[in-house]
Design a protein around this motif. Structure first.
Motif, PDB file in Angstrom:
ATOM      1  N   ARG A 196       0.834  -1.202   0.000  1.00  0.00           N
ATOM      2  CA  ARG A 196       0.000   0.000   0.000  1.00  0.00           C
ATOM      3  C   ARG A 196       0.874   1.261   0.000  1.00  0.00           C
ATOM      4  N   TYR A 199       2.108   1.881  -3.402  1.00  0.00           N
ATOM      5  CA  TYR A 199       1.078   2.492  -4.240  1.00  0.00           C
ATOM      6  C   TYR A 199       0.894   3.976  -3.880  1.00  0.00           C
ATOM      7  N   VAL A 506     -11.775   1.936  -3.313  1.00  0.00           N
ATOM      8  CA  VAL A 506     -10.451   1.456  -3.741  1.00  0.00           C
ATOM      9  C   VAL A 506     -10.450   1.180  -5.245  1.00  0.00           C
ATOM     10  N   GLU A 510      -8.081   3.965  -6.940  1.00  0.00           N
ATOM     11  CA  GLU A 510      -6.720   3.504  -6.660  1.00  0.00           C
ATOM     12  C   GLU A 510      -6.137   2.658  -7.801  1.00  0.00           C
ATOM     13  N   VAL A 512      -7.017   0.393  -9.842  1.00  0.00           N
ATOM     14  CA  VAL A 512      -7.184  -1.062  -9.842  1.00  0.00           C
ATOM     15  C   VAL A 512      -7.517  -1.515 -11.260  1.00  0.00           C
ATOM     16  N   ARG A 522      -3.719  -3.605  -2.680  1.00  0.00           N
ATOM     17  CA  ARG A 522      -4.292  -2.375  -2.129  1.00  0.00           C
ATOM     18  C   ARG A 522      -4.763  -2.597  -0.701  1.00  0.00           C
TER      19      ARG A 522
END
Ligand SMILES: Cc1cc2nc3c(=O)[nH]c(=O)nc-3n(C[C@H](O)[C@H](O)[C@H](O)COP(=O)(O)OP(=O)(O)OC[C@H]3O[C@@H](n4cnc5c(N)ncnc54)[C@H](O)[C@@H]3O)c2cc1C
Length: 585
Positions: A196, A199, A506, A510, A512, A522
């Motif tokens: 995380r 990221y 998320v 984020e 994905v 994540r």
């Protein structure tokens, strides 16, 4: 710097459109592990146009597979790497400040069996000669830890080491082997969600500067002197015209260089495996601390409590194909044997292993017979292809990524004729920004977020632990979205600690691309040993709803995630539920 008022970062589609219209960037970083991600953020902060790409997800290589220590590297004192210890202890102390949501102090105990053991082999190793140390005695440990305290004095926030002798040693660790005579206690740190934080560095970079772009899941296909070519997973080709190329491909560095047209032999990786074990007796005795212990074959292993279980590591085995690196049954048995050596009376079986993971250390090529002797320091190696400088980032530790990024960024800035504008030493990362540092600030944060969570204070505490201060945005999102009048604050059926709206957040914000990105990186779902078929199916439905997947796509995402779970992480899953994989449009 990356507050919500700044313009939103470019999405994947916008990035591809921008590159289609104008493929030029100042810097192309290939590989988005921690070394690439750290550099990306640093260059973005200096206002450099930079693109980072990865063939997998962000932070999916070695950077997702460490022992999760943010440490000075006590064992590097033995190999005489004093500069590395000095840098690592300083970076550890900085990370405790800059990423307090995921980096926490770790009390560490080191058992010793004698007063004088290990002195001669330690001297040999310090002089770079091979030597096996199967007993680090009290005196040599005391000397090492005194030096360690000295190196860790800058920005120190944790106590110095101490020594416990005699009966007290076994009072809190009754099942530890009886011949341990002393326990040294010192402090390092651990990172709960390395994937995380990796990221978040990418996210911070993208939010900082509109010219900073990031693409996961794209394949490097070649280079012709004008442009570097890539392909996405749908087979769409695109090109990039960089001034400088940084190869941050970790164990894949030589392979990446080959695709660029360069023959190099920079890397000699070793793979390391870890286990997450359901061992409540040991976890309770550890009482929050790590035990860092020597094994009879002269290696050092570690065990510490991790998300309700214990984390055990690590192996160190030569590896030539990083794509095939998994923690196999032999490694699992070796690590379980090490645990049995330390706790001989505690029964521990392979069935208690809930999860395993493996990664390949991108070490410099070396002829050393003992992989433990190869330096863990980092280096920038420059090659040239066509008119491009290609900087390969060799080695490095998770702990030292910021310092390494700073060195590389400074090198790149000189090439671009620019100057550093922002120092990253005191810069918070992701959910560490505006982190509540004292009791009053924490109380204020929790009160505000509890309100967003329908008065559920426990939920606010969970969000702070999982996302740091970004948890407030997650809570806001959950409070806002309702589908058919039903609030998405409700817990998942398969994971009561997560909310539907949280998964939606998320997936939407984020970057994905795949179900596995959520399960393995994540969010700490797989890592906490909670992965099972029901979790995979429910998450696939929620991710599919957020990202507009068809039934067929959802089915293939489930298949992929199951394959990764079983093959790479040794997770036992019940047979797939065919109803969740129907081929509906
Ligand atoms: C077992 C083990 C334990 C460790 N424990 C610790 C620890 O406790 N503390 C610590 O500080 N450090 C630790 N380390 C070291 C640290 O994790 C690594 O040094 C660090 O993660 C290396 O980062 P990297 O970015 O160079 O490589 P990686 O994280 O491997 O990143 C390389 C990236 O390049 C990508 N890539 C490969 N080929 C291509 C291509 N053709 N195109 C695009 N992208 C590509 C990969 O997908 C990958 O994401 C450990 C390492 C291992 C393996």
């Amino acid at each position: 710097m990356t507050d919500t008022s700044s313009p939103p970062p470019l999405t994947r589609q916008q990035t591809l459109a921008r590159l289609g219209a104008d493929p030029s960037v100042s810097v192309l970083i290939i590989g988005a592990g921690i070394n690439g991600a750290g550099l990306f953020r640093d260059l973005a902060l200096q206002g450099v146009d930079v693109l980072i790409v990865d063939k997998q997800d962000f932070c999916a290589g070695a950077s997702a597979a460490p022992s999760r220590l943010i440490h000075g590297g006590l064992k590097y004192l033995e190999t005489g790497e004093l500069r590395l210890v000095a840098q690592s202890t300083r970076e550890r102390n900085l990370l405790l400040r800059n990423a307090p949501h995921v980096v926490h102090p770790l009390r560490t105990a080191m058992p010793t069996h004698s007063w004088f053991g290990g002195i001669w082999p330690s001297i040999q190793r310090f002089l770079q000669r091979p030597a096996k140390i199967d007993d680090r005695g009290i005196l040599i440990s005391e000397l090492g830890l005194t030096l360690y305290d000295f190196f860790g004095r800058h920005f120190r926030s944790m106590p110095r080491h101490s020594l416990t002798l005699g009966r007290k040693v076994h009072q809190s660790l009754p099942d530890m082997r009886g011949d341990v005579r002393a326990l040294h206690t010192y402090y390092d740190a651990a990172i709960s969600q390395a994937e995380r934080l990796g990221y978040e560095l990418i996210d911070d970079g993208c939010r900082t500067h509109r010219g900073a772009m990031a693409l996961n899941h794209v394949t490097l296909t070649g280079a012709d002197g004008e442009v570097v070519s890539f392909e996405d997973e749908e087979g769409n080709a695109f090109t990039v015209r960089p001034q400088v190329i940084v190869n941050a491909g970790g164990a894949w560095i030589d392979e990446i260089n080959r695709t660029l047209g360069l023959e190099t032999r920079h890397i000699g990786g070793t793979k390391g495996g870890h286990l997450i074990v359901d061992a409540p007796v040991i976890r309770d005795q550890l009482d929050g601390r790590m035990i860092y212990f020597g094994t009879p074959d002269g290696r050092i292993c570690l065990i510490y409590p991790f998300m309700d279980h214990v984390l055990v590591g690590a192996t160190d085995i030569r590896c030539t194909d990083p794509d095939q690196a998994v923690c196999d049954d032999d490694e699992r048995d070796y690590m379980l044997e090490a645990v049995r050596y330390l706790f001989p009376d505690v029964t521990i079986d392979p069935e208690q292993v809930r999860y395993r993971y493996s990664g390949v250390r991108p070490l410099p090529r070396s002829e050393a017979l003992d992989p433990g002797q190869i330096s863990r320091d980092h280096a920038i190696v420059e090659d040239r292809i066509h008119d491009w400088p290609v900087l390969s980032l060799i080695g490095g530790k998770w702990t030292t990524f910021r310092g390494f990024a700073e060195e590389v960024a400074d090198n790149v800035l000189v090439r671009l004729g620019r100057r550093r504008e922002i120092d990253t030493r005191q810069l918070a990362i992701g959910g560490g920004r505006d982190y509540p540092r004292d009791a009053a600030a924490r109380e204020a944060w929790l009160a505000r977020v509890t309100e967003l969570c329908d008065g559920d204070r426990g939920r606010a505490i969970t969000l702070l632990a999982r996302y740091g201060t970004r948890g407030e945005a997650v809570a806001r999102h959950c409070a806002r979205i309702a589908v058919d009048g039903i609030s998405r604050q409700c817990p998942l059926d398969s994971l009561v600690d997560y909310r539907e709206g949280e998964i939606d957040f998320v997936c939407r914000f984020e970057r994905v691309e795949h179900l596995a990105d959520v399960l393995f990186r994540r969010l700490p779902i797989a890592l906490s040993g909670e992965l099972d078929s029901a979790v995979i199916d429910e998450l696939a439905t929620l991710c599919g709803a957020a990202l507009g997947w068809s039934g067929a796509r959802r089915g293939s995402e489930i298949d992929q995630a199951r394959d990764v779970a079983m093959r790479a992480h040794g997770v036992s899953l019940t047979p797939a539920d065919s109803s969740s994989q129907e081929n509906s449009p």
